[in-house]
Write a protein that holds these residues in place. Structure first.
Motif: not given
Ligand SMILES: Nc1ncnc2c1ncn2[C@@H]1O[C@H](COP(=O)(O)OP(=O)(O)OP(=O)(O)O)[C@@H](O)[C@H]1O
Ligand SMILES: [Mg+2]
Length: 241
Positions: A80-88, A155-168
């Motif tokens: 019932k849970m999924s996780m997104l990571f910094q490096h995909f 439940v969605l868990l995001l660990d620095e999911a946008t930290s490797a991406l530029d602002i746009q």
């Protein structure tokens, strides 16, 4: 929805990652967790994701203690849970479509139509047969999001999911996440050291320091100067004011 009661985590090498953490994640909220490197954010997410167990304390889902859960109970909740990571964390030898189908394959209930409709939802319909190495960072995170959604997680868990991406690209992912919230209403725990990202996405934010929750803040959208402040002071000021 999720409760941590007096949770501590001490690793084998005696490093204490969490100390007496008490926290409730409410159903359908987007809870942000911020804190400096090493403050215990990822450890907290791994415990919620049932990848690791607390050294002491209890973790509850919908008022049910996990202390005596069997392997089967754990597997059911994990589904019932999924996780997104910094490096995909995409598998490089599988196509985009195969990556998205992977969680269903593990649960032995493949559904290609669903994978294709999710691929359309994240705006990558034409990339079904591409490999991860042929995609940009933002596209990879879109694929990871489609893969995360295919099991219809509560439940969605995001660990620095946008930290490797530029602002746009970060903005694009956050817009997509807003759509996910409107369409699927998941409970979200969003870990990041980026206060601006947290501010845009979250309803409520906890600040961590050395394994403890040291502040809680409702998010407001005003902006103030933060020079010369400690991380905790800065977080409170940026997030609430
Ligand atoms: N598997 C492990 N074994 C031993 N110590 C660990 C382990 N994982 C984390 N730690 C320690 O626990 C503490 C918290 O680590 P954690 O990864 O949760 O921090 P974080 O807030 O996610 O940091 P970052 O922002 O750098 O990702 C750190 O002191 C870290 O060294
Ligand atoms: Mg971390």
């Amino acid at each position: 929805m999720i409760e941590l009661v007096n949770v501590s985590k001490i690793y084998d090498d005696k490093s204490r990652a969490l100390k007496d953490v008490n926290l409730t994640v409410y159903e359908n909220e987007t809870l942000g967790i911020v804190g400096e490197s090493g403050s215990g954010k990822s450890t907290l997410l791994r415990l919620i994701h049932l990848m690791e167990q607390p050294t002491s304390g209890d973790l509850l889902f919908k008022q049910t203690s996990t202390l005596k859960w069997t392997k089967k109970d754990i597997r059911r909740q994990k589904e019932k849970m999924s996780m997104l990571f910094q490096h995909f964390n995409l598998l490089s030898n599988l196509t985009v479509l195969e990556n998205i189908l992977l969680p269903l394959k593990l649960q032995k209930r493949l559904n290609k139509e669903k994978a294709l409709s999710l691929l359309e939802f994240v705006g990558l319909k034409d990339k079904a047969n591409s490999y991860p190495s042929q995609l940009s960072g933002g596209q990879k995170q879109r694929v990871a999001l489609a893969r995360a959604l295919i099991t219809e997680p509560q439940v969605l868990l995001l660990d620095e999911a946008t930290s490797a991406l530029d602002i746009q690209t970060t903005e694009e992912i956050l817009r997509l996440l807003d759509e996910v919230k409107r369409k699927y209403h998941p409970t979200i725990v969003f870990v990041s050291h980026d206060l601006e990202v947290i501010k845009k996405t979250c309803d409520r934010v906890l600040v961590m320091e050395k394994g403890e929750i040291v502040a809680e803040s409702k998010v407001s959208k005003s902006q103030l100067g933060t020079e010369g402040l400690t991380y905790k002071e800065k977080a409170i000021k940026v997030l609430s004011s």
